[in-house]
Scaffold this motif. Structure first.
Motif, short mmCIF file in Angstrom:
data_model
loop_
_atom_site.label_atom_id
_atom_site.label_comp_id
_atom_site.label_asym_id
_atom_site.label_seq_id
_atom_site.Cartn_x
_atom_site.Cartn_y
_atom_site.Cartn_z
N GLU A 73 0.88 -1.25 -0.16
CA GLU A 73 0.12 0.19 0.11
C GLU A 73 0.93 1.21 -0.13
O GLU A 73 0.26 2.19 -0.58
CB GLU A 73 -1.04 0.21 1.11
CG GLU A 73 -0.27 0.20 2.66
CD GLU A 73 -1.42 0.43 3.66
OE1 GLU A 73 -1.78 1.51 3.89
OE2 GLU A 73 -1.74 -0.61 4.44
N ASP A 76 2.60 1.30 -3.63
CA ASP A 76 1.73 1.75 -4.71
C ASP A 76 1.03 2.93 -4.82
O ASP A 76 0.52 3.43 -5.82
CB ASP A 76 0.62 0.46 -4.69
CG ASP A 76 1.06 -1.04 -5.33
OD1 ASP A 76 2.26 -0.96 -5.81
OD2 ASP A 76 0.43 -1.77 -4.87
N ARG A 77 1.41 3.79 -3.83
CA ARG A 77 0.82 5.15 -3.78
C ARG A 77 1.76 6.07 -4.84
O ARG A 77 1.21 7.00 -5.15
CB ARG A 77 0.97 5.74 -2.17
CG ARG A 77 0.09 5.32 -1.26
CD ARG A 77 0.27 6.12 -0.04
NE ARG A 77 -0.77 5.32 1.11
CZ ARG A 77 -0.92 5.99 2.34
NH1 ARG A 77 -0.38 7.15 2.46
NH2 ARG A 77 -1.54 5.09 3.18
N SER A 88 3.89 -2.94 -7.11
CA SER A 88 4.50 -3.77 -5.85
C SER A 88 4.60 -5.20 -6.13
O SER A 88 5.68 -5.72 -5.82
CB SER A 88 3.70 -3.47 -4.58
OG SER A 88 2.37 -4.01 -4.71
N THR A 115 3.71 8.23 3.93
CA THR A 115 3.82 6.69 4.13
C THR A 115 4.86 6.25 5.67
O THR A 115 5.22 5.33 5.78
CB THR A 115 4.54 5.95 2.85
OG1 THR A 115 5.72 6.54 2.73
CG2 THR A 115 3.66 6.17 1.62
#
Length: 210
Positions: A73, A76-77, A88, A115
């Motif tokens: 997560e 992939d941002r 990813s 993140t």
């Protein structure tokens, strides 16, 4: 009589895998005539696995780094393909293939304000994937607030505890450096831009950059 450090980075260098291969051959042949050795390194996003790219990544004389930002997560941002999908899973497949052929490599994990709270879990995720060395790298091209800095401090403490519990089997560059200092292991000079002093960066266009 010295060493030529030849490093490929990007963008994504393995888009030009054949060109890189020819440049390595040229560098090694030219250096040999002057009794200079060549040290090779390459940083890739891990999405290029064509045979010519794979041949370069698995060269035994090349120091390899794969970019992966820990948890899917988080990765992939910011790392997506032309179709908008995160990369990813594709990068993890490359990492697992490299582990299967016992190729040594490190993983560069970019830490960003949005993140940073996922840093420790991301480091744990990569360790459980089989990665032996993680190199966190702060995104210095974005704005960090005081609140972000506070979250970073907390995330670093959490990641340090994880690293300490995995010593000898798992390395995190930030903490390895501190440990070396505590052990009074001699260090080289602090990293600095060497542009104009034996170091240049060359873009595919031929332009030179620090």
């Amino acid at each position: 009589g010295g060493v030529l450090d030849l490093s490929f980075f990007g963008g994504e260098p393995l888009l030009e895998a054949r060109l890189i291969s020819s440049m390595i051959d040229f560098a090694q042949e030219t250096a040999a005539r002057s009794s200079v050795s060549v040290s090779l390194s390459l940083t890739t996003n891990g999405t290029q696995t064509r045979p010519d790219a794979w041949e370069i990544m698995t060269r035994p004389d090349l120091e390899l780094a794969i970019s992966h930002d820990g948890l899917p997560e988080a990765h992939d941002r910011h790392r997506v393909g032309l179709d908008g999908a995160g990369s990813s899973r594709q990068v993890e497949e490359t990492i697992l293939r490299l582990l299967d052929v016992e190729k040594e490599f490190s993983v560069i994990t970019v830490v960003r304000p949005d993140t940073v709270h996922l840093l420790s879990d991301g480091v744990s995720y990569l360790r459980d994937l089989g990665v032996r060395r993680v190199e966190p790298s702060l995104d210095l091209w974005t704005r960090w607030t005081e609140a972000d800095a506070a979250r970073l401090e907390q995330a670093i403490a959490q990641a340090a505890r994880l690293w300490a519990s995995s010593l000898s089997e798992f390395a995190v560059s930030w903490f390895d450096t501190r440990l070396a200092r505590l052990a009074r292991v001699p260090e080289t000079a602090s990293p600095a831009c060497g542009f104009g002093d034996g170091e240049i960066a060359v873009a595919p266009s031929g332009r030179l950059y620090p």
